[in-house]
Design an enzyme around this catalytic site. Structure first.
Site, PDB file in Angstrom:
ATOM      1  N   LYS A  54       0.805  -1.174   0.044  1.00  0.00           N
ATOM      2  CA  LYS A  54      -0.013  -0.072  -0.065  1.00  0.00           C
ATOM      3  C   LYS A  54       0.760   1.214   0.017  1.00  0.00           C
ATOM      4  O   LYS A  54       0.722   2.166  -0.737  1.00  0.00           O
ATOM      5  CB  LYS A  54      -1.064  -0.164   1.267  1.00  0.00           C
ATOM      6  N   GLN A  98      -5.116  -1.504   9.295  1.00  0.00           N
ATOM      7  CA  GLN A  98      -4.895  -2.796   8.493  1.00  0.00           C
ATOM      8  C   GLN A  98      -5.631  -4.117   9.573  1.00  0.00           C
ATOM      9  O   GLN A  98      -5.126  -3.794  10.724  1.00  0.00           O
ATOM     10  CB  GLN A  98      -3.436  -3.084   8.258  1.00  0.00           C
ATOM     11  N   ASP A 121     -11.436   2.844   3.476  1.00  0.00           N
ATOM     12  CA  ASP A 121     -11.544   1.339   3.483  1.00  0.00           C
ATOM     13  C   ASP A 121     -12.999   1.192   3.272  1.00  0.00           C
ATOM     14  O   ASP A 121     -13.626  -0.012   2.703  1.00  0.00           O
ATOM     15  CB  ASP A 121     -11.152   0.713   4.791  1.00  0.00           C
TER      16      ASP A 121
HETATM   17  N1  GUN Z   1      -7.274  -7.055   5.940  1.00  0.00           N
HETATM   18  C1  GUN Z   1      -7.671  -7.431   4.628  1.00  0.00           C
HETATM   19  N2  GUN Z   1      -8.067  -6.769   3.548  1.00  0.00           N
HETATM   20  C2  GUN Z   1      -8.070  -5.541   3.967  1.00  0.00           C
HETATM   21  C3  GUN Z   1      -8.619  -4.028   3.562  1.00  0.00           C
HETATM   22  O1  GUN Z   1      -8.800  -3.982   2.310  1.00  0.00           O
HETATM   23  N3  GUN Z   1      -8.226  -3.102   4.439  1.00  0.00           N
HETATM   24  C4  GUN Z   1      -7.890  -3.322   5.797  1.00  0.00           C
HETATM   25  N4  GUN Z   1      -7.807  -2.243   6.593  1.00  0.00           N
HETATM   26  N5  GUN Z   1      -7.428  -4.235   6.290  1.00  0.00           N
HETATM   27  C5  GUN Z   1      -7.677  -5.448   5.568  1.00  0.00           C
END
Ligand code: GUN
Length: 284
Positions: A54, A98, A121
């Site tokens: 990311k 996350q 998100d």
């Molecule tokens: N864990 C797995 N996929 C995601 C996501 O798209 N966003 C976040 N914040 N955590 C995740």
């Protein structure tokens, strides 16, 4: 191999190019870059990889980013205090915490602490509600990325039988909402579904999002179906693999996403798109 490969890297590269250009225009006008803060707690190996990717994507599209890597024993109060500080930081347009978080932290409380306008998100109640009413501007990244892949490969959803395996808040539920909004006939299967194969064999579009390596085998797939694999697992030999048994399914399906290189890059690209939207719509 009968199935055509759906290449998430190709679709991502195209969309990231557009985001990069839009970020340039934003910078010229607003004298700052779109800004994303990424927060990770603990040492979950998959989260370490996701967060790294990311941050790299932010660099690629010209965003400002901040990374917070907090120890496993961070308290819920400390984490929420950080989120609240970022809520009030004008350099930051999007906040991503996350998941999963360590067991002692209540994820729902942390998600709720993110300011709705910085919730890139789209996990919060406001965005989830908009999604259910088919009024969403900011959509959950993985399902939104899957819809973009289907569009890129001209895979029609309208009128099709769509089966989503998995009912998580991150993927299964929002995926079903987006397929429904696109006029699919949608079924959600999950761990209590008795004869999974009987359900998945109905699907013209099959999305597997459960986190069980090789769960979907060729005999569970309708010939010609588009099979989208959200899984990110390690098999017995430690090799990265999805929820779909690629070797048997590729002989039956019409389209298939690989793991890695399918859904993963698209999730991150949609995060960039959501961050750009948050920046453009922010007063700061
Ligand atoms: N864990 C797995 N996929 C995601 C996501 O798209 N966003 C976040 N914040 N955590 C995740």
């Amino acid at each position: 191999m009968a199935a055509k490969l759906i290449d998430g890297k190709v679709v991502s590269a195209k969309i990231r190019g557009e985001i990069r250009e839009a970020a340039e225009a934003f910078k010229a006008e607003r004298k700052r870059a779109p800004g994303l803060a990424v927060v990770r707690v603990g040492e979950d190996p998959a989260s370490i990889v996701y967060v790294r990717n990311k941050l790299r994507a932010c660099e690629e599209v010209g965003f400002y980013s901040e990374s917070y890597e907090l120890p496993e024993d961070t308290t819920q109060e400390e984490l929420i205090a950080l989120v609240e500080r970022l809520n009030n930081d004008d350099k930051i347009h999007g906040i991503l915490v996350q998941l999963p978080l360590p067991k002692h932290i209540d994820e729902a409380r942390v998600v709720a602490a993110v300011a709705p306008e910085k919730d890139v998100d789209a996990f919060g109640k406001l965005d989830a509600g908009h999604l259910c009413l088919d009024e969403g501007n900011v959509l959950p990244c993985t399902p939104a990325g899957i819809m973009e892949m289907l569009k890129h490969y001209d895979i029609m959803v309208s009128g099709k039988e769509c089966v989503v395996v998995g009912r998580s808040n991150i993927v299964g539920r929002p995926m079903a909402a987006l397929l429904l909004a696109a006029d699919g006939t949608v079924t959600i299967a999950h761990s209590r579904t008795p004869d999974l194969g009987a359900v998945t064999r109905r699907a013209d579009i099959l999305v597997a999002a459960v986190g069980r390596a090789g769960l979907i085998t060729g005999d569970m797939v309708k010939p010609g179906a588009a099979v989208i694999d959200v899984g990110m697992n390690r098999n017995a030999e430690g090799k990265l693999c999805g929820d779909v048994d690629f070797d048997s399914v590729k002989e039956v399906a019409g389209y298939i996403t690989p793991v890695p290189g399918g859904v993963g890059p698209m999730t991150i690209t949609m995060l960039m798109r959501n961050t750009l939207y948050a920046a453009k719509t922010s007063a700061k």
